[in-house]
Design a protein around this motif. Structure first.
Motif, PDB file in Angstrom:
ATOM      1  N   THR A   1      26.141 -29.192 -31.254  1.00 52.75           N
ATOM      2  CA  THR A   1      26.713 -30.159 -31.668  1.00 52.75           C
ATOM      3  C   THR A   1      25.669 -31.399 -31.948  1.00 52.75           C
ATOM      4  O   THR A   1      26.034 -31.926 -32.774  1.00 52.75           O
ATOM      5  CB  THR A   1      27.730 -30.769 -30.513  1.00 52.75           C
ATOM      6  N   THR A   2      24.550 -31.156 -31.547  1.00 50.35           N
ATOM      7  CA  THR A   2      23.565 -32.384 -31.880  1.00 50.35           C
ATOM      8  C   THR A   2      22.159 -31.890 -32.272  1.00 50.35           C
ATOM      9  O   THR A   2      21.433 -32.799 -33.098  1.00 50.35           O
ATOM     10  CB  THR A   2      23.362 -33.295 -30.512  1.00 50.35           C
ATOM     11  N   GLY A   3      21.834 -30.746 -32.282  1.00 50.29           N
ATOM     12  CA  GLY A   3      20.615 -30.129 -32.788  1.00 50.29           C
ATOM     13  C   GLY A   3      19.532 -30.617 -31.983  1.00 50.29           C
ATOM     14  O   GLY A   3      18.376 -30.391 -32.299  1.00 50.29           O
TER      15      GLY A   3
ATOM     16  N   PHE B   1      38.417 -22.652 -23.636  1.00 54.58           N
ATOM     17  CA  PHE B   1      38.493 -24.090 -24.158  1.00 54.58           C
ATOM     18  C   PHE B   1      37.861 -24.104 -25.426  1.00 54.58           C
ATOM     19  O   PHE B   1      38.544 -24.632 -26.430  1.00 54.58           O
ATOM     20  CB  PHE B   1      37.437 -25.003 -23.302  1.00 54.58           C
ATOM     21  N   LEU B   2      36.945 -23.396 -25.926  1.00 47.71           N
ATOM     22  CA  LEU B   2      36.248 -23.126 -27.200  1.00 47.71           C
ATOM     23  C   LEU B   2      37.398 -22.664 -28.423  1.00 47.71           C
ATOM     24  O   LEU B   2      37.206 -22.621 -29.505  1.00 47.71           O
ATOM     25  CB  LEU B   2      34.910 -22.545 -27.197  1.00 47.71           C
ATOM     26  N   MET B   3      38.081 -21.489 -27.675  1.00 38.04           N
ATOM     27  CA  MET B   3      38.708 -20.631 -28.691  1.00 38.04           C
ATOM     28  C   MET B   3      40.188 -21.152 -28.834  1.00 38.04           C
ATOM     29  O   MET B   3      40.980 -20.932 -29.794  1.00 38.04           O
ATOM     30  CB  MET B   3      38.530 -19.226 -28.154  1.00 38.04           C
TER      31      MET B   3
ATOM     32  N   ALA C   1      37.761 -28.323 -32.311  1.00 40.62           N
ATOM     33  CA  ALA C   1      36.936 -29.501 -32.994  1.00 40.62           C
ATOM     34  C   ALA C   1      35.528 -29.416 -32.508  1.00 40.62           C
ATOM     35  O   ALA C   1      34.537 -29.825 -33.239  1.00 40.62           O
ATOM     36  CB  ALA C   1      37.533 -30.928 -32.457  1.00 40.62           C
ATOM     37  N   THR C   2      34.937 -28.919 -31.255  1.00 41.26           N
ATOM     38  CA  THR C   2      33.827 -28.878 -30.934  1.00 41.26           C
ATOM     39  C   THR C   2      32.953 -27.765 -31.764  1.00 41.26           C
ATOM     40  O   THR C   2      31.872 -28.035 -32.101  1.00 41.26           O
ATOM     41  CB  THR C   2      33.624 -28.400 -29.340  1.00 41.26           C
ATOM     42  N   ARG C   3      33.720 -26.816 -31.889  1.00 39.17           N
ATOM     43  CA  ARG C   3      33.246 -25.611 -32.907  1.00 39.17           C
ATOM     44  C   ARG C   3      33.053 -26.061 -34.472  1.00 39.17           C
ATOM     45  O   ARG C   3      31.973 -25.777 -35.078  1.00 39.17           O
ATOM     46  CB  ARG C   3      33.926 -24.552 -32.765  1.00 39.17           C
ATOM     47  N   ALA C   4      33.734 -27.079 -34.575  1.00 41.58           N
ATOM     48  CA  ALA C   4      33.752 -27.682 -35.966  1.00 41.58           C
ATOM     49  C   ALA C   4      32.619 -28.319 -36.220  1.00 41.58           C
ATOM     50  O   ALA C   4      31.702 -28.589 -37.040  1.00 41.58           O
ATOM     51  CB  ALA C   4      35.041 -28.390 -36.686  1.00 41.58           C
ATOM     52  N   VAL C   5      32.180 -29.298 -35.243  1.00 40.51           N
ATOM     53  CA  VAL C   5      31.217 -30.175 -35.192  1.00 40.51           C
ATOM     54  C   VAL C   5      30.235 -29.431 -35.015  1.00 40.51           C
ATOM     55  O   VAL C   5      28.956 -29.734 -35.710  1.00 40.51           O
ATOM     56  CB  VAL C   5      31.438 -31.225 -34.000  1.00 40.51           C
TER      57      VAL C   5
END
Length: 371
Positions: free
Chosen positions: A97-99, A238-240, A247-251
């Motif tokens: 999410t942040t790199g 939570f992720l799936m 939204a986390t996966r999209a970010v």
């Protein structure tokens, strides 16, 4: 992708079994020769008695115990891999999410374990800079819950007052990584100053081991295994399956596009920091129970293994971090069958190098064009 991960696991296990099978006869012959040499120094009757017992032990060593040791180390490797995955998945989520490659993540593992000790010990304890000693002495389960909550709160504080301002000022990833190294050094010294350099036990009870035929396992290890599976399953759900998880996966895939789609990127990133530090604390507590003790530098010693698991599975891929942790865990424990325990971490990093030479993006990572 799952088939590819299974193939890697099977090939790694087959390689370790082959090396163990090649090394076992030599070890047995060495043990027999040394035993005969020591028996020759006694009288004739003692020599005969020792010779019979030596041959009986050698026969056992080449059959059941040798096989039991291989399976025992395989089970230990799977358990260690699952416990390592709790910390590695959080590290992968932060990177996705942040790199940012967070070098202070290992200290979150140490902090979780020692916070649990702080709440559960019957010894007098005190807070930093407050010279008042008191005793909490809670049971293990409430202590673990409180430790995870406090550790997750430190993740919120870090993002609120450190990482979020750095992102708003558009500080580069390399500079943020250097900040994380400084934060790691500050935290490890702070934890040592607060809790001391001694190894601390979270519980004084003796673990009961269950004999399951080909291997044995402790009851606390079984509970740790169950808790780790529940936590990792919860992260996967939570992720799936949840809106925030999607939204986390999209970010993680494309922060700019996610922001243009109406997703509050900063809010998602802060949630990821809370989740990652909480998972690291859970991993630290379970690893302390697995190793029977916790220390201020346990997370720093595991940091390279966590980075190896994340890189091996695929950078920014949480499920890849799980697969990479299992491979690293099995490699670390199985390598002790044919190399010294001082080199087991080097074997894991060697496997990382070999896999990346063949598949640079990792086991579950996606190939990307460069240039």
């Amino acid at each position: 992708m799952i088939h590819r991960a299974l193939v890697v696991l099977v090939v790694a296990a087959a390689a370790f079994f082959l090396l163990t099978a090649m090394g076992s006869p030599a070890l047995a012959d060495t043990a027999i020769a040394s035993s005969h040499a020591s028996a020759a120094a006694g009288d004739a009757s003692a020599t005969a008695t020792q010779t019979i017992s030596i041959h009986a032990e050698a026969a056992d060593a080449t059959t059941a115990p040798g096989d039991n040791r291989v399976i025992q180390q395989l089970v230990n490797g799977l358990v260690f891999g699952l416990l390592l995955a709790l910390a590695s998945v959080g590290l992968s989520l932060i990177y996705g999410t942040t790199g940012l490659s967070n070098f202070a993540h290992g200290e979150q593992v140490s902090l979780g374990a020692l916070l649990c000790f702080f709440f559960t010990t019957q010894q007098p304890v005190s807070l930093p800079l407050i010279p008042v000693e008191f005793t909490i002495g809670w049971p293990l389960v409430p202590s673990a819950i409180a430790a995870v909550a406090v550790a997750a709160g430190t993740g919120w504080l870090q993002d609120r007052f450190l990482w979020s301002p750095l992102r708003r000022r558009r500080v580069s990833i390399v500079q943020q990584m250097i900040v994380s190294i400084g934060l790691s050094l500050a935290l490890v010294n702070f934890i040592q100053w607060w809790f001391g350099a001694e190894r601390q036990r979270l519980t004084t009870s003796i673990d009961t081991r269950l004999d399951l035929g080909m291997f044995s396992i402790g009851q606390s290890t079984l509970w740790s295994l169950l808790i780790s599976l529940l936590c990792l399953g919860g992260v996967a759900f939570f992720l799936m399956r949840t809106r925030t998880g999607r939204a986390t996966r999209a970010v993680s895939d494309n922060p700019s596009l996610a922001s243009a789609s109406g997703i509050r990127v900063d809010k998602v990133v802060r949630l990821v920091w809370v989740l990652a530090t909480g998972l690291a604390a859970v991993g630290g507590i379970l690893l302390a129970l697995y190793d029977n003790a916790a220390a201020f530098d346990v997370g720093a010693r595991l940091l390279l293994l966590m980075f190896a698991a994340v890189t091996l599975g695929g950078l920014g891929h949480p499920f890849g971090a799980l697969v990479g942790s299992l491979v690293i865990g099995v490699a670390v424990e199985m390598s002790t069958l044919w190399v010294g325990t001082d080199l087991k971490y080097a074997v894991a990093l060697g496997i990382l190098i070999l896999v990346l030479l063949v598949r640079p993006q990792g086991i579950l990572g996606r190939a990307e064009r460069v240039g």
